[in-house]
Scaffold this motif. Structure first.
Motif, PDB file in Angstrom:
ATOM      1  N   THR A  97       0.764  -1.119  -0.081  1.00 34.35           N
ATOM      2  CA  THR A  97       0.022   0.042   0.079  1.00 34.35           C
ATOM      3  C   THR A  97       0.988   1.173  -0.056  1.00 34.35           C
ATOM      4  OG1 THR A  97      -0.100   0.117   2.467  1.00 34.35           O
ATOM      5  CG2 THR A  97      -1.929  -1.124   1.247  1.00 34.35           C
ATOM      6  N   LEU A  98       0.477   2.174  -0.547  1.00 35.51           N
ATOM      7  CA  LEU A  98       1.305   3.441  -0.768  1.00 35.51           C
ATOM      8  C   LEU A  98       1.611   3.985   0.601  1.00 35.51           C
ATOM      9  CD1 LEU A  98      -0.011   4.986  -4.111  1.00 35.51           C
ATOM     10  CD2 LEU A  98       2.298   4.077  -3.599  1.00 35.51           C
ATOM     11  N   ASP A  99       0.554   3.832   1.636  1.00 37.06           N
ATOM     12  CA  ASP A  99       0.728   4.430   2.852  1.00 37.06           C
ATOM     13  C   ASP A  99       1.728   3.648   3.788  1.00 37.06           C
ATOM     14  OD1 ASP A  99      -0.667   6.631   2.231  1.00 37.06           O
ATOM     15  OD2 ASP A  99      -2.720   5.673   2.983  1.00 37.06           O
ATOM     16  N   GLY A 100       2.189   2.465   3.382  1.00 38.24           N
ATOM     17  CA  GLY A 100       2.993   1.447   4.096  1.00 38.24           C
ATOM     18  C   GLY A 100       4.402   1.374   3.878  1.00 38.24           C
ATOM     19  N   VAL A 101       4.846   2.317   2.810  1.00 36.67           N
ATOM     20  CA  VAL A 101       6.162   2.673   2.520  1.00 36.67           C
ATOM     21  C   VAL A 101       6.934   3.674   3.028  1.00 36.67           C
ATOM     22  CG1 VAL A 101       5.756   0.843   0.642  1.00 36.67           C
ATOM     23  CG2 VAL A 101       5.843   3.480   0.176  1.00 36.67           C
ATOM     24  N   ILE A 102       8.278   3.914   2.874  1.00 34.05           N
ATOM     25  CA  ILE A 102       8.834   5.124   3.225  1.00 34.05           C
ATOM     26  C   ILE A 102       8.325   6.246   2.468  1.00 34.05           C
ATOM     27  CG2 ILE A 102      10.661   4.143   4.309  1.00 34.05           C
ATOM     28  CD1 ILE A 102      12.231   4.369   1.750  1.00 34.05           C
ATOM     29  N   PRO A 103       8.435   7.391   2.920  1.00 33.68           N
ATOM     30  CA  PRO A 103       8.013   8.648   1.961  1.00 33.68           C
ATOM     31  C   PRO A 103       8.665   8.798   0.360  1.00 33.68           C
ATOM     32  CG  PRO A 103       8.673   9.408   4.229  1.00 33.68           C
ATOM     33  CD  PRO A 103       9.028   7.907   4.139  1.00 33.68           C
ATOM     34  N   GLY A 104       9.924   8.500   0.618  1.00 42.27           N
ATOM     35  CA  GLY A 104      10.618   8.435  -0.733  1.00 42.27           C
ATOM     36  C   GLY A 104      10.106   7.576  -1.701  1.00 42.27           C
ATOM     37  N   PHE A 105      10.036   6.444  -1.261  1.00 41.62           N
ATOM     38  CA  PHE A 105       9.275   5.269  -2.049  1.00 41.62           C
ATOM     39  C   PHE A 105       7.739   5.534  -2.593  1.00 41.62           C
ATOM     40  CE2 PHE A 105       8.420   0.685  -3.141  1.00 41.62           C
ATOM     41  CZ  PHE A 105       9.704   0.314  -3.463  1.00 41.62           C
ATOM     42  N   LYS A 106       7.239   5.976  -1.913  1.00 37.37           N
ATOM     43  CA  LYS A 106       5.796   6.680  -2.063  1.00 37.37           C
ATOM     44  C   LYS A 106       5.880   7.672  -3.022  1.00 37.37           C
ATOM     45  CE  LYS A 106       1.750   8.706  -0.024  1.00 37.37           C
ATOM     46  NZ  LYS A 106       0.983   9.016   1.247  1.00 37.37           N
ATOM     47  N   GLU A 107       6.734   8.634  -2.928  1.00 41.14           N
ATOM     48  CA  GLU A 107       6.791   9.605  -3.907  1.00 41.14           C
ATOM     49  C   GLU A 107       7.276   9.135  -5.300  1.00 41.14           C
ATOM     50  OE1 GLU A 107       9.583  13.398  -4.297  1.00 41.14           O
ATOM     51  OE2 GLU A 107       9.325  12.874  -2.515  1.00 41.14           O
ATOM     52  N   ALA A 108       8.066   8.334  -5.218  1.00 39.74           N
ATOM     53  CA  ALA A 108       8.593   7.657  -6.638  1.00 39.74           C
ATOM     54  C   ALA A 108       7.406   6.821  -7.099  1.00 39.74           C
ATOM     55  CB  ALA A 108       9.960   6.776  -6.450  1.00 39.74           C
ATOM     56  N   LEU A 109       6.925   6.005  -6.650  1.00 37.81           N
ATOM     57  CA  LEU A 109       5.672   5.151  -7.012  1.00 37.81           C
ATOM     58  C   LEU A 109       4.609   5.988  -7.611  1.00 37.81           C
ATOM     59  CD1 LEU A 109       5.463   2.386  -4.324  1.00 37.81           C
ATOM     60  CD2 LEU A 109       6.073   2.092  -6.678  1.00 37.81           C
TER      61      LEU A 109
END
Length: 186
Positions: A97-109
């Motif tokens: 889930t996008l809320d379950g990853v580090i902020p930079g990983f979410k930003e990239a996805l």
């Protein structure tokens, strides 16, 4: 009446004005360089192979294949495909889930498209910062590099529905294998 003391002005030496301007430009250039160096770095997403379609949004479950590396090339994490007894219901890759990853990983996805392959550089302040997971090979304040493929994504409700389908199919198979008693025939 008082007489004003006169100070004779000396002529400016040849080339002094040029030296003054060059010095001023040097000071401005050094200040700009320091400002750029001190500025927080963002997440860098380099496209290796283009994807197609829309980007995932918050609330989606993404299915990714990735390898996480430290700046020195040390691999600290790698995705693993799910070993499902029923194929084709969920895409390949690791679901997140996008809320379950580090902020930079979410930003990239959020910048990726389905089927695309990317190299992602995440600065430490958008990764784990000074507090990496305990027992992890990631040192404090380390930047992270990921080679990623966004296999697919879908709304979380759709992903949950598909997981329920797999659970129902698995429970149906277990009941069939459990040796339910057959009615006696005369």
């Amino acid at each position: 009446m008082a007489e004003v003391t006169r100070v004779p002005l000396q002529p400016i030496a040849k080339g002094s004005v040029l030296k003054l301007w060059l010095g001023l430009l040097l000071v401005v250039a050094v200040a700009a360089g320091l400002a750029w160096w001190a500025m927080p770095k963002g997440v860098e997403v380099d496209e290796i192979a283009a994807g197609k379609g829309p980007n995932p949004v918050v609330g989606d479950v993404v299915f990714v294949k990735y390898t996480g590396k430290l700046p020195d090339g040390t691999v600290f994490d790698k995705s693993q495909d799910m070993n499902l007894p029923v194929q084709g219901i969920l895409p390949e890759g690791t679901p997140m889930t996008l809320d379950g990853v580090i902020p930079g990983f979410k930003e990239a996805l959020l910048k990726m498209q389905k089927g695309g392959k990317y190299e992602v550089r995440i600065p430490a302040d958008k990764a784990y910062g000074a507090n990496p997971p305990s027992g992890s090979p990631i040192p404090p304040n380390s930047d992270l590099i990921f080679e990623m493929e966004l296999v697919d994504f879908m709304p979380e409700a759709d992903a949950q529905r598909r997981v329920q389908m797999i659970q129902q199919l698995m429970s149906g198979q277990q009941q069939g294998e459990g040796g339910a008693a057959k009615p006696a025939t005369n």
